[in-house]
Scaffold this motif. Sequence first.
Motif, PDB file in Angstrom:
ATOM      1  N   GLN A  18       1.080 -15.941  -1.042  1.00 45.75           N
ATOM      2  CA  GLN A  18       0.237 -16.984  -1.043  1.00 45.75           C
ATOM      3  C   GLN A  18      -0.326 -17.184   0.350  1.00 45.75           C
ATOM      4  OE1 GLN A  18       1.632 -20.782  -2.978  1.00 45.75           O
ATOM      5  NE2 GLN A  18       1.228 -21.576  -0.823  1.00 45.75           N
ATOM      6  N   ILE A  19      -1.545 -17.104   0.469  1.00 48.19           N
ATOM      7  CA  ILE A  19      -2.187 -17.276   1.828  1.00 48.19           C
ATOM      8  C   ILE A  19      -2.886 -18.926   1.750  1.00 48.19           C
ATOM      9  CG2 ILE A  19      -4.015 -16.722   2.992  1.00 48.19           C
ATOM     10  CD1 ILE A  19      -3.852 -13.867   2.113  1.00 48.19           C
ATOM     11  N   ASN A  20      -2.516 -19.601   2.813  1.00 51.35           N
ATOM     12  CA  ASN A  20      -2.911 -20.818   2.847  1.00 51.35           C
ATOM     13  C   ASN A  20      -3.805 -20.949   3.824  1.00 51.35           C
ATOM     14  OD1 ASN A  20      -0.636 -22.003   1.280  1.00 51.35           O
ATOM     15  ND2 ASN A  20       0.621 -21.177   2.691  1.00 51.35           N
ATOM     16  N   TYR A  21      -4.809 -21.955   3.799  1.00 50.53           N
ATOM     17  CA  TYR A  21      -6.061 -22.132   4.664  1.00 50.53           C
ATOM     18  C   TYR A  21      -5.888 -23.637   5.079  1.00 50.53           C
ATOM     19  CZ  TYR A  21      -7.510 -17.966   2.289  1.00 50.53           C
ATOM     20  OH  TYR A  21      -7.861 -16.749   1.717  1.00 50.53           O
ATOM     21  N   PRO A  22      -6.232 -23.988   6.302  1.00 45.06           N
ATOM     22  CA  PRO A  22      -6.088 -25.432   6.751  1.00 45.06           C
ATOM     23  C   PRO A  22      -6.981 -26.027   6.130  1.00 45.06           C
ATOM     24  CG  PRO A  22      -7.161 -23.681   8.528  1.00 45.06           C
ATOM     25  CD  PRO A  22      -6.686 -23.146   7.440  1.00 45.06           C
ATOM     26  N   ASP A  23      -8.293 -25.781   5.970  1.00 49.14           N
ATOM     27  CA  ASP A  23      -9.324 -26.572   5.285  1.00 49.14           C
ATOM     28  C   ASP A  23      -9.347 -26.521   3.834  1.00 49.14           C
ATOM     29  OD1 ASP A  23      -9.635 -27.597   7.922  1.00 49.14           O
ATOM     30  OD2 ASP A  23     -11.051 -26.363   8.434  1.00 49.14           O
ATOM     31  N   ALA A  24      -8.587 -25.747   3.069  1.00 54.12           N
ATOM     32  CA  ALA A  24      -8.772 -25.640   1.623  1.00 54.12           C
ATOM     33  C   ALA A  24      -7.497 -26.293   0.831  1.00 54.12           C
ATOM     34  CB  ALA A  24      -8.862 -24.106   1.171  1.00 54.12           C
ATOM     35  N   PRO A  25      -8.105 -26.978  -0.276  1.00 57.29           N
ATOM     36  CA  PRO A  25      -6.750 -27.481  -0.920  1.00 57.29           C
ATOM     37  C   PRO A  25      -6.070 -26.642  -1.880  1.00 57.29           C
ATOM     38  CG  PRO A  25      -9.139 -28.067  -2.118  1.00 57.29           C
ATOM     39  CD  PRO A  25      -9.318 -27.274  -0.765  1.00 57.29           C
ATOM     40  N   THR A  26      -6.411 -25.480  -2.040  1.00 56.65           N
ATOM     41  CA  THR A  26      -5.967 -24.314  -2.871  1.00 56.65           C
ATOM     42  C   THR A  26      -5.592 -23.085  -1.979  1.00 56.65           C
ATOM     43  OG1 THR A  26      -7.681 -23.653  -4.010  1.00 56.65           O
ATOM     44  CG2 THR A  26      -6.565 -25.231  -5.065  1.00 56.65           C
ATOM     45  N   PRO A  27      -4.431 -22.510  -2.293  1.00 56.79           N
ATOM     46  CA  PRO A  27      -4.325 -21.418  -1.658  1.00 56.79           C
ATOM     47  C   PRO A  27      -4.945 -20.133  -2.248  1.00 56.79           C
ATOM     48  CG  PRO A  27      -2.269 -21.946  -2.741  1.00 56.79           C
ATOM     49  CD  PRO A  27      -3.383 -22.906  -2.783  1.00 56.79           C
ATOM     50  N   ASP A  28      -4.840 -18.923  -1.908  1.00 60.00           N
ATOM     51  CA  ASP A  28      -4.970 -17.535  -2.547  1.00 60.00           C
ATOM     52  C   ASP A  28      -3.819 -17.034  -2.922  1.00 60.00           C
ATOM     53  OD1 ASP A  28      -7.880 -17.852  -2.491  1.00 60.00           O
ATOM     54  OD2 ASP A  28      -8.092 -16.709  -0.692  1.00 60.00           O
ATOM     55  N   ILE A  29      -3.668 -16.385  -4.117  1.00 56.14           N
ATOM     56  CA  ILE A  29      -2.284 -15.763  -4.442  1.00 56.14           C
ATOM     57  C   ILE A  29      -2.462 -14.439  -5.223  1.00 56.14           C
ATOM     58  CG2 ILE A  29      -0.435 -16.141  -6.020  1.00 56.14           C
ATOM     59  CD1 ILE A  29      -0.684 -19.182  -5.786  1.00 56.14           C
ATOM     60  N   PHE A  30      -1.858 -13.478  -4.758  1.00 56.22           N
ATOM     61  CA  PHE A  30      -1.674 -12.221  -5.475  1.00 56.22           C
ATOM     62  C   PHE A  30      -0.309 -11.710  -5.327  1.00 56.22           C
ATOM     63  CE2 PHE A  30      -2.235 -11.416  -0.690  1.00 56.22           C
ATOM     64  CZ  PHE A  30      -1.497 -10.467  -0.533  1.00 56.22           C
ATOM     65  N   TYR A  31       0.034 -10.719  -6.523  1.00 53.76           N
ATOM     66  CA  TYR A  31       1.215 -10.187  -6.570  1.00 53.76           C
ATOM     67  C   TYR A  31       1.024  -8.792  -7.202  1.00 53.76           C
ATOM     68  CZ  TYR A  31      -0.364 -12.227 -11.137  1.00 53.76           C
ATOM     69  OH  TYR A  31      -1.123 -12.617 -12.358  1.00 53.76           O
ATOM     70  N   THR A  32       2.350  -8.231  -7.258  1.00 52.78           N
ATOM     71  CA  THR A  32       2.474  -6.741  -7.646  1.00 52.78           C
ATOM     72  C   THR A  32       2.223  -6.845  -9.402  1.00 52.78           C
ATOM     73  OG1 THR A  32       4.851  -6.848  -7.795  1.00 52.78           O
ATOM     74  CG2 THR A  32       3.767  -5.831  -5.869  1.00 52.78           C
ATOM     75  N   GLY A  33       1.422  -5.871  -9.821  1.00 48.76           N
ATOM     76  CA  GLY A  33       1.277  -5.910 -11.140  1.00 48.76           C
ATOM     77  C   GLY A  33       0.093  -6.698 -11.708  1.00 48.76           C
ATOM     78  N   GLY A  34      -0.304  -7.547 -10.946  1.00 54.97           N
ATOM     79  CA  GLY A  34      -1.480  -8.399 -11.169  1.00 54.97           C
ATOM     80  C   GLY A  34      -2.778  -7.754 -11.481  1.00 54.97           C
ATOM     81  N   ASP A  35      -3.126  -6.555 -10.614  1.00 60.17           N
ATOM     82  CA  ASP A  35      -4.184  -5.691 -10.775  1.00 60.17           C
ATOM     83  C   ASP A  35      -3.754  -4.286 -10.313  1.00 60.17           C
ATOM     84  OD1 ASP A  35      -4.123  -5.631  -7.999  1.00 60.17           O
ATOM     85  OD2 ASP A  35      -5.554  -7.303  -7.723  1.00 60.17           O
ATOM     86  N   GLN A  36      -4.709  -3.238 -10.243  1.00 58.53           N
ATOM     87  CA  GLN A  36      -4.622  -1.833  -9.819  1.00 58.53           C
ATOM     88  C   GLN A  36      -4.654  -1.687  -8.302  1.00 58.53           C
ATOM     89  OE1 GLN A  36      -2.668  -0.074 -11.819  1.00 58.53           O
ATOM     90  NE2 GLN A  36      -2.740  -1.850 -13.161  1.00 58.53           N
ATOM     91  N   SER A  37      -4.957  -2.940  -7.595  1.00 57.58           N
ATOM     92  CA  SER A  37      -5.430  -2.558  -6.483  1.00 57.58           C
ATOM     93  C   SER A  37      -4.206  -2.299  -5.103  1.00 57.58           C
ATOM     94  CB  SER A  37      -6.122  -3.800  -5.677  1.00 57.58           C
ATOM     95  OG  SER A  37      -5.105  -4.959  -5.632  1.00 57.58           O
ATOM     96  N   TRP A  38      -2.981  -2.288  -5.646  1.00 58.30           N
ATOM     97  CA  TRP A  38      -1.852  -2.040  -4.857  1.00 58.30           C
ATOM     98  C   TRP A  38      -1.653  -0.443  -4.652  1.00 58.30           C
ATOM     99  CZ3 TRP A  38       1.767  -5.024  -2.334  1.00 58.30           C
ATOM    100  CH2 TRP A  38       1.707  -6.329  -2.676  1.00 58.30           C
ATOM    101  N   VAL A  39      -1.923   0.176  -3.395  1.00 58.41           N
ATOM    102  CA  VAL A  39      -1.664   1.580  -3.172  1.00 58.41           C
ATOM    103  C   VAL A  39      -0.386   1.907  -2.713  1.00 58.41           C
ATOM    104  CG1 VAL A  39      -2.563   3.258  -1.642  1.00 58.41           C
ATOM    105  CG2 VAL A  39      -4.228   1.445  -2.227  1.00 58.41           C
ATOM    106  N   GLY A  40       0.163   2.976  -3.536  1.00 61.09           N
ATOM    107  CA  GLY A  40       1.555   3.720  -3.470  1.00 61.09           C
ATOM    108  C   GLY A  40       1.512   4.976  -3.040  1.00 61.09           C
ATOM    109  N   GLU A  41       1.916   5.438  -1.968  1.00 61.46           N
ATOM    110  CA  GLU A  41       2.083   6.566  -1.311  1.00 61.46           C
ATOM    111  C   GLU A  41       3.384   7.280  -1.499  1.00 61.46           C
ATOM    112  OE1 GLU A  41      -0.662   8.389  -0.439  1.00 61.46           O
ATOM    113  OE2 GLU A  41      -2.380   7.030  -0.397  1.00 61.46           O
ATOM    114  N   ARG A  42       3.481   8.525  -1.674  1.00 63.44           N
ATOM    115  CA  ARG A  42       4.861   9.093  -1.834  1.00 63.44           C
ATOM    116  C   ARG A  42       4.989   9.785  -0.402  1.00 63.44           C
ATOM    117  NH1 ARG A  42       6.734  14.623  -4.731  1.00 63.44           N
ATOM    118  NH2 ARG A  42       8.986  14.357  -3.948  1.00 63.44           N
ATOM    119  N   LEU A  43       3.785  10.166   0.176  1.00 58.50           N
ATOM    120  CA  LEU A  43       4.076  10.839   1.741  1.00 58.50           C
ATOM    121  C   LEU A  43       3.098   9.801   2.388  1.00 58.50           C
ATOM    122  CD1 LEU A  43       3.612  14.462   0.701  1.00 58.50           C
ATOM    123  CD2 LEU A  43       5.718  13.278   1.241  1.00 58.50           C
TER     124      LEU A  43
END
Length: 175
Positions: free
Chosen positions: A137-162
């Motif tokens: 959860q990313i909070n902003y001092p002047d915004a009433p709602t935070p931004d939220i992201f999590y694993t499995g929510g989309d395919q933008s997580w990058v996983g590397e073996r090496l």
Amino acid sequence: MTNQVNTALLPMTGRRALTASDTSLLDLFHTKASWIWTREDVKLGDSPNYEQRAFRKVFTMRGPPSNATIMIAADDDFALYVDGILVHAMDGTHDWTTAVAYHVPLPVVQQEEKTSMTLGIRAMNKQGWAGLLVAVQINYPDAPTPDIFYTGGDQSWVGERLFEEHCSGNSRGLT
């Protein structure tokens, strides 16, 4: 790769006390976040014993942030980086059945004006099943709602073996 696992029984410990605003993030962590791991020629979650994998998520912020709350569980251990700064070193004491919460002031380098945040996680599988579960959860001092992201929510997580641990700006590093 993702797999929906009931995490309602995972106890939450904290490197800080949880606040009332953490309640919705904790609920999301338990109900929507999914375990992820790198794609390999084995079934989901299996990874060779005592090997590490790197995971990265770049998140574009909608303004100057104040802080981030990061909830994480890893089977079996992890190191956590925010914008290349080590937040939690892999120390061998993590219990994969316990989630941990961190509160990180943003930006982590105060002289920087950033429009994105890079979350890097180095996870180690000691034996058997392997996985990583994260909600942020990313909070902003002047915004009433935070931004939220999590694993499995989309395919933008990058996983590397090496990977190279402190390579800035390329696909094979954590920062």
